[in-house]
Design an enzyme around this catalytic site. Sequence first.
Site, mmCIF file in Angstrom:
data_model
loop_
_atom_site.group_PDB
_atom_site.id
_atom_site.type_symbol
_atom_site.label_atom_id
_atom_site.label_comp_id
_atom_site.label_asym_id
_atom_site.label_seq_id
_atom_site.Cartn_x
_atom_site.Cartn_y
_atom_site.Cartn_z
ATOM 1 N N HIS A 60 6.219 4.247 -8.670
ATOM 2 C CA HIS A 60 4.882 4.847 -8.682
ATOM 3 C C HIS A 60 4.914 6.234 -8.072
ATOM 4 C CE1 HIS A 60 3.258 3.946 -4.395
ATOM 5 N NE2 HIS A 60 4.571 3.885 -4.360
ATOM 6 N N CYS A 114 4.475 8.208 -0.951
ATOM 7 C CA CYS A 114 5.042 6.916 -0.541
ATOM 8 C C CYS A 114 6.518 7.122 -0.193
ATOM 9 C CB CYS A 114 4.937 5.913 -1.700
ATOM 10 S SG CYS A 114 5.734 4.322 -1.369
ATOM 11 N N GLN A 132 -1.122 -4.566 -3.570
ATOM 12 C CA GLN A 132 -2.579 -4.621 -3.646
ATOM 13 C C GLN A 132 -2.987 -4.933 -5.079
ATOM 14 O OE1 GLN A 132 -4.246 -1.073 -1.294
ATOM 15 N NE2 GLN A 132 -2.030 -0.947 -0.995
ATOM 16 N N SER A 155 -4.432 2.544 -0.648
ATOM 17 C CA SER A 155 -3.419 3.534 -0.231
ATOM 18 C C SER A 155 -3.702 4.914 -0.784
ATOM 19 C CB SER A 155 -2.038 3.078 -0.709
ATOM 20 O OG SER A 155 -1.715 1.861 -0.062
ATOM 21 N N HIS A 158 -2.670 6.327 -7.800
ATOM 22 C CA HIS A 158 -1.273 6.166 -8.255
ATOM 23 C C HIS A 158 -1.169 6.266 -9.775
ATOM 24 C CE1 HIS A 158 -0.665 3.143 -4.710
ATOM 25 N NE2 HIS A 158 -1.967 3.167 -4.893
#
Length: 164
Positions: A60, A114, A132, A155, A158
């Site tokens: 991602h 990330c 998630q 987060s 993405h």
Amino acid sequence: MSSAWEVRLSNSRGVPYFYNTETQQSVWEAPSELSSDQIKALPGAEHLNATPPGQVRASHLLVKHKDSRRPSSWKEPTITRTKEEAINILKGYQAQIGGDPKKFAELASKYSDCSSHSNNGDLGFFGRGQMQKPFEDAAYGLKPGEMSDIISTDSGVHIVLRTA
Ligand SMILES: N=C(N)NCCC[C@H](NC(=O)[C@@H]1CCC/C1=C\[C@H](COP(=O)(O)O)NC(=O)[C@@H](N)Cc1ccccc1)C(N)=O
């Protein structure tokens, strides 16, 4: 020295590891003394690319924003951009990527918020219940090689590339 190494599958994590039948040593990463050809020739080498049952593999590109659950990353200690700005930035990357996995890897490495950026965005294999929900649903909804549109989790925002 004849290699006493073989590849085994870890039941707990459903991923392969390397076991030395002489020293009884187990390691997750391929022993450095083995060349890639030697690794491919090891007993059990077929486990190295198998997708664990029920799991997927994805990469991602994450762009965080000020409302992210952890508005900090390797790139930026304090992330202040708004969610809208993050989406616009990610749309820019999406346009550059144009569905090309190589371009995706390049941009994920450079720009993803990330820690997986250091591995082209690769998250490895994962099963349901680990990521998630919006991320999991996107990854499981893709075919290998397919990229998601922009999705949002706690987060940040993405783009997901399913790889296996
Ligand atoms: N392989 C796993 N099981 N690792 C635990 C995943 C936890 C899971 N994470 C997510 O759902 C999102 C989507 C993908 C990455 C991610 C978030 C964050 C970044 O966001 P932040 O937590 O700062 O909000 N990156 C991670 O977690 C990284 N350790 C993922 C990773 C990195 C390198 C190698 C493998 C996995 C969750 N349930 O929160």
